[in-house]
Each structure stands twice: as structure tokens, then as C-alpha cells.
Write an enzyme that holds these catalytic residues in place. Structure first.
Site, short mmCIF file in Angstrom:
data_model
loop_
_atom_site.label_atom_id
_atom_site.label_comp_id
_atom_site.label_asym_id
_atom_site.label_seq_id
_atom_site.Cartn_x
_atom_site.Cartn_y
_atom_site.Cartn_z
N ASN A 1 32.91 107.62 108.22
CA ASN A 1 32.60 106.30 108.13
C ASN A 1 33.59 105.23 108.21
OD1 ASN A 1 31.01 103.99 107.06
ND2 ASN A 1 29.72 105.30 106.04
N CYS B 1 -11.22 106.07 115.49
CA CYS B 1 -12.18 105.51 114.40
C CYS B 1 -12.05 103.96 114.48
CB CYS B 1 -11.91 106.02 113.16
SG CYS B 1 -10.46 105.37 112.37
N ASN C 1 17.21 108.53 110.55
CA ASN C 1 17.15 107.68 111.82
C ASN C 1 15.58 107.97 112.28
OD1 ASN C 1 19.71 106.80 111.07
ND2 ASN C 1 20.72 108.07 112.91
N HIS D 1 12.77 110.22 107.91
CA HIS D 1 12.08 108.88 107.66
C HIS D 1 11.06 108.85 108.92
CE1 HIS D 1 15.38 107.73 104.80
NE2 HIS D 1 14.52 108.60 104.30
N CYS E 1 -3.06 106.89 112.15
CA CYS E 1 -4.18 105.83 111.79
C CYS E 1 -3.98 105.84 110.31
CB CYS E 1 -5.35 106.60 112.22
SG CYS E 1 -6.85 105.62 111.81
N GLY F 1 27.82 108.40 109.11
CA GLY F 1 27.25 106.83 109.49
C GLY F 1 25.86 106.57 108.26
N THR F 2 26.26 106.99 107.06
CA THR F 2 25.20 106.69 106.28
C THR F 2 25.93 106.20 104.80
OG1 THR F 2 23.25 107.40 104.89
CG2 THR F 2 25.16 108.91 105.10
N ALA G 1 32.02 106.73 114.26
CA ALA G 1 31.35 108.19 114.86
C ALA G 1 31.87 108.72 115.96
CB ALA G 1 29.97 108.00 114.67
C1 BV8 Z 1 10.46 107.60 97.48
C2 BV8 Z 1 12.03 103.34 106.98
C3 BV8 Z 1 8.92 108.16 95.94
C4 BV8 Z 1 11.95 103.57 108.46
C5 BV8 Z 1 13.75 103.64 105.35
C6 BV8 Z 1 10.98 101.70 93.70
C7 BV8 Z 1 9.69 102.37 94.13
C8 BV8 Z 1 9.58 103.68 94.82
C9 BV8 Z 1 11.14 104.22 95.27
C10 BV8 Z 1 12.09 103.80 94.82
C11 BV8 Z 1 12.30 102.60 94.03
N1 BV8 Z 1 13.38 101.92 93.76
C12 BV8 Z 1 14.14 103.08 94.43
C13 BV8 Z 1 13.48 103.83 95.06
C14 BV8 Z 1 13.87 105.06 95.57
C15 BV8 Z 1 13.91 104.39 97.27
C16 BV8 Z 1 15.58 104.19 97.43
O1 BV8 Z 1 16.23 105.14 97.56
N2 BV8 Z 1 15.76 102.75 97.42
C17 BV8 Z 1 17.26 102.68 97.63
C18 BV8 Z 1 17.38 101.54 98.47
C19 BV8 Z 1 17.68 102.24 96.07
N3 BV8 Z 1 13.38 105.63 98.14
C20 BV8 Z 1 12.10 105.36 98.57
O2 BV8 Z 1 11.43 104.54 98.29
C21 BV8 Z 1 11.88 106.64 99.38
N4 BV8 Z 1 10.59 107.44 98.77
O3 BV8 Z 1 11.37 107.48 96.70
O4 BV8 Z 1 9.27 107.74 97.36
C22 BV8 Z 1 7.63 108.80 95.62
C23 BV8 Z 1 7.69 110.21 95.74
C24 BV8 Z 1 6.37 110.80 95.57
C25 BV8 Z 1 5.11 110.02 95.85
C26 BV8 Z 1 5.20 108.49 95.92
C27 BV8 Z 1 6.46 108.00 95.75
C28 BV8 Z 1 11.85 106.27 100.94
C29 BV8 Z 1 13.07 106.20 101.39
C30 BV8 Z 1 12.80 105.82 102.86
C31 BV8 Z 1 12.44 104.20 103.13
N5 BV8 Z 1 12.50 104.08 104.65
N6 BV8 Z 1 13.13 103.50 106.54
C32 BV8 Z 1 12.62 102.49 109.21
O5 BV8 Z 1 12.32 101.38 109.42
O6 BV8 Z 1 13.89 102.92 109.59
S1 BV8 Z 1 15.11 103.77 104.57
C33 BV8 Z 1 16.37 103.07 105.57
O7 BV8 Z 1 17.59 103.51 105.11
C34 BV8 Z 1 16.32 103.71 106.87
O8 BV8 Z 1 15.55 104.77 107.16
C35 BV8 Z 1 17.96 104.18 107.10
O9 BV8 Z 1 18.04 105.27 107.65
C36 BV8 Z 1 18.05 104.45 105.41
C37 BV8 Z 1 19.60 104.63 104.95
O10 BV8 Z 1 20.25 103.59 105.49
P1 BV8 Z 1 21.55 104.43 106.40
O11 BV8 Z 1 20.76 105.14 107.44
O12 BV8 Z 1 22.63 104.63 105.29
O13 BV8 Z 1 22.08 102.94 106.96
P2 BV8 Z 1 23.14 101.70 106.31
O14 BV8 Z 1 22.72 100.53 107.12
O15 BV8 Z 1 22.51 101.72 104.68
O16 BV8 Z 1 24.38 102.35 106.33
C38 BV8 Z 1 24.89 102.31 107.73
C39 BV8 Z 1 26.42 103.10 107.54
O17 BV8 Z 1 26.72 103.37 108.58
C40 BV8 Z 1 27.29 102.16 106.75
O18 BV8 Z 1 27.97 103.07 105.66
C41 BV8 Z 1 28.32 101.88 107.81
O19 BV8 Z 1 29.57 101.91 107.20
C42 BV8 Z 1 28.33 103.06 108.54
N7 BV8 Z 1 28.68 102.81 109.92
C43 BV8 Z 1 28.43 101.67 110.77
N8 BV8 Z 1 29.14 101.55 112.03
C44 BV8 Z 1 29.34 102.95 111.99
C45 BV8 Z 1 29.21 103.65 110.82
N9 BV8 Z 1 29.59 104.81 110.61
C46 BV8 Z 1 30.08 105.54 111.74
N10 BV8 Z 1 30.36 104.91 112.95
C47 BV8 Z 1 29.93 103.77 113.26
N11 BV8 Z 1 30.24 103.17 114.41
ZN ZN Z 2 -8.61 106.60 113.11
#
Ligand code: BV8
Ligand code: ZN
Length: 244
Positions: A217, A154, A99, A116, A124, A191-192, A235
Site C-alpha cells: 500500500n 416478475c 472489489n 461484496h 430481482c 490495496g485496502t 501495487a
Molecule cells: C454488515 C459495495 C451487518 C459494493 C461495499 C452500521 C450498520 C450495519 C453495519 C455497520 C454499521 N456501522 C459499521 C458497520 C459495519 C460496516 C462497516 O464496516 N463500515 C465501515 C465503513 C466502518 N459493514 C457493513 O455494513 C457490512 N455489512 O456489517 O452487515 C449485518 C449482518 C447480518 C445481518 C444484517 C446486517 C457490508 C460491508 C460492505 C459494504 N459494501 N461496497 C460497491 O459499491 O463497491 S464496501 C466498499 O468499501 C467497497 O466494496 C470496497 O471494496 C470496500 C473497502 O474499501 P477498500 O477496498 O479498502 O478501498 P478504500 O478506498 O477504502 O482504500 C483503498 C486503499 O488502496 C487505500 O488504502 C489506498 O492507500 C490504497 N491504494 C490506492 N492506490 C493504490 C493503493 N494500493 C496499492 N496500489 C495503488 N496504486
Molecule cells: Zn423477479
């Protein structure tokens, strides 16, 4: 299940927590992949990738400013506070979070690993300038600004200091998270959906090193298959029961 989980936590040697958007749902912050979640309104390709920012920085800043406005009003909920309690008791060694809402820190946790990034930090696109708008007290003024935010050093475009899809995670945070996961004998996963990597490796590393995974979850997730205990529920109330 609840008693077993409570016992595992109470007798743990090195307890960590791994959290996602679900832990902040009860603070009024929409999750990503639930019904009515963020990715329903915005396509992730349009707002959370470097290409999107190059193509349309205005749209991306609109998306993140909307989330900043939402997150700055949000308060830590019972689940965040329970984790702060566990750290105070000396049981919880660290929170590893996906988060960017800063709520674990606001709840009082000191040892927080943000995989993240953080919504209140901007950086910048050209030089090494970084600013935490909460610490600098410039959040309100920043949100009021009409145009695209520019670097005071800059003049280049500023961007949110968060990890977009296709971007590498901050190396230091990722290494720290994986080391903590190796040492953990119990990991609370809260919660993920467990769909985003490399963050979602954390519980797998705990398992590989003989640790226990307790998942909280309301529905099954990508982690559930490897969870030793799955506490189906929200949660807030589940964490309160665990600490009761
Ligand atoms: C990387 C940004 C490589 C900030 C986020 C193609 C190209 C490159 C990479 C990939 C690709 N294809 C796939 C990948 C890998 C990709 C990936 O994993 N994709 C997935 C979707 C398949 N990963 C990346 O791209 C990562 N980088 O791999 O780089 C690389 C390496 C070296 C050099 C160059 C490149 C980067 C991943 C980070 C992306 N940024 N966010 C923002 O705006 O927030 S990810 C985004 O999803 C959020 O950060 C969030 O935290 C994250 C995960 O989601 P969750 O937190 O799990 O939330 P979600 O809604 O999914 O689920 C909520 C859960 O809560 C549910 O289960 C629900 O049931 C539950 N819930 C609901 N209510 C409750 C509850 N639980 C408890 N109590 C409740 N009340
Ligand atoms: Zn700058």
C-alpha cells in the site's frame, strides 16, 4: 524487506491474497477513500445502502451504471496479472477480494472469492431471478435502457447484486474466505484501507492462525499495525518486483 517478502511467498505452503480497491486504481478505477475517491462525490448513505435504493432507486442505478461503464473499459493491471501468474505457478491458492470489478477473473485467476458481489450481476428485488450481464451478453443493452431495470420474470425492480452497507455478506463466500484465511501461512494484502468489516477480518484470522501478513500500500492502513512486512508502494510495480 522486498527480498524477505519474496522468500516468504516462494516458500509458502498456502498463499492467499486479500485485495481492495487500491489494486484496481492503476486500471483507472477510482478507490473509495482516497483523494478524489468515489465517496467524495457521492455520500455512501445516498448510494450504497438498501434504504438509499428504496428512497431513490434512480440515483442508485445512476451510480452503479456509471461504475459499470467505467469498469467494463478497465483492463487488469500488472498487479492483477502478477496474482494470476502466482496462481498458475501453483503458489497462490485463492484471491479474496472486496472489489466488484471482475478484474481478478479477467486477469486469469480461477479461485476468486468475491465478498461484496460483482458489478455485472443484477438480481430481482422480489423473486430469485439473477443475471450476469457479461455472460448473457446484455450489458450494452442494459446500460442503454433509460428507465429503471425490471425483472423479466416478475416485473419487479432489479438491483445490483452487490453488498451494501448494513447488508450481510454472502454467507458461502464469507465462510470460504475465513476457512482460506485459517489455512494460509502467508497472506498478501493489497490495496485496502482495512476499514470495512467483516471483510477486513481476513488478515486478522491469518495472524491468529500463525500466518504471515505482507501488505502492499502506498500509505499506512488499518491493516498495517498487524502486517509482518509493509511494502510501501503501488501495487503494480511492487508486485512486479516481488515476482522478478
Ligand atoms: C454488515 C459495495 C451487518 C459494493 C461495499 C452500521 C450498520 C450495519 C453495519 C455497520 C454499521 N456501522 C459499521 C458497520 C459495519 C460496516 C462497516 O464496516 N463500515 C465501515 C465503513 C466502518 N459493514 C457493513 O455494513 C457490512 N455489512 O456489517 O452487515 C449485518 C449482518 C447480518 C445481518 C444484517 C446486517 C457490508 C460491508 C460492505 C459494504 N459494501 N461496497 C460497491 O459499491 O463497491 S464496501 C466498499 O468499501 C467497497 O466494496 C470496497 O471494496 C470496500 C473497502 O474499501 P477498500 O477496498 O479498502 O478501498 P478504500 O478506498 O477504502 O482504500 C483503498 C486503499 O488502496 C487505500 O488504502 C489506498 O492507500 C490504497 N491504494 C490506492 N492506490 C493504490 C493503493 N494500493 C496499492 N496500489 C495503488 N496504486
Ligand atoms: Zn423477479
Amino acid at each position: 524487506m522486498m527480498e524477505e517478502a519474496a522468500k516468504l511467498i516462494a516458500h509458502s505452503r498456502f498463499l492467499i491474497a486479500f485485495t481492495g480497491a487500491g489494486i484496481s486504481a492503476e486500471s483507472g478505477i477510482p478507490t473509495f477513500r482516497d483523494k478524489g475517491g468515489l465517496w467524495e462525490k457521492y455520500r455512501v448513505e445516498e448510494v450504497a445502502t438498501p434504504e438509499a435504493f428504496r428512497r431513490n432507486p434512480r440515483l442508485v442505478w445512476e451510480f452503479y451504471k456509471m461504475r459499470m461503464r467505467l469498469m467494463k473499459e478497465a483492463k487488469p493491471n500488472r498487479a492483477h496479472l502478477a496474482l494470476a501468474e502466482l496462481e498458475k505457478m501453483g503458489l497462490l491458492k485463492a484471491v479474496i477480494t472486496q472489489n466488484i470489478d471482475n478484474l481478478h477473473r479477467e486477469a486469469g485467476n480461477k479461485n476468486v472469492v468475491e465478498l461484496h458481489g460483482n458489478i455485472y450481476r443484477v438480481k430481482c428485488t422480489s423473486c430469485a431471478y439473477r443475471e450476469n450481464l457479461l455472460d448473457s451478453g446484455r450489458l450494452e443493452e442494459f446500460l442503454e435502457e433509460e428507465g429503471l431495470p425490471k425483472c423479466p420474470e416478475c416485473g419487479s425492480l432489479l438491483r445490483p447484486d452487490v453488498v451494501w452497507f448494513g447488508e450481510p455478506l454472502p454467507q458461502e463466500a464469507l465462510q470460504k474466505a475465513f476457512k482460506l484465511a485459517e489455512r494460509a501461512d502467508v497472506c498478501l494484502v493489497i490495496g485496502t484501507s482495512g476499514q470495512v468489516f467483516p471483510a477486513a477480518y481476513v488478515p486478522y484470522i491469518v495472524k491468529e492462525n500463525g500466518g504471515y501478513v505482507i501488505e502492499i500500500n502506498p500509505r499506512e492502513s488499518g491493516i498495517t499495525p498487524i502486517a509482518d512486512i509493509f511494502l510501501k508502494g503501488f501495487a503494480g510495480e511492487t508486485m512486479e518486483h516481488l515476482l522478478a
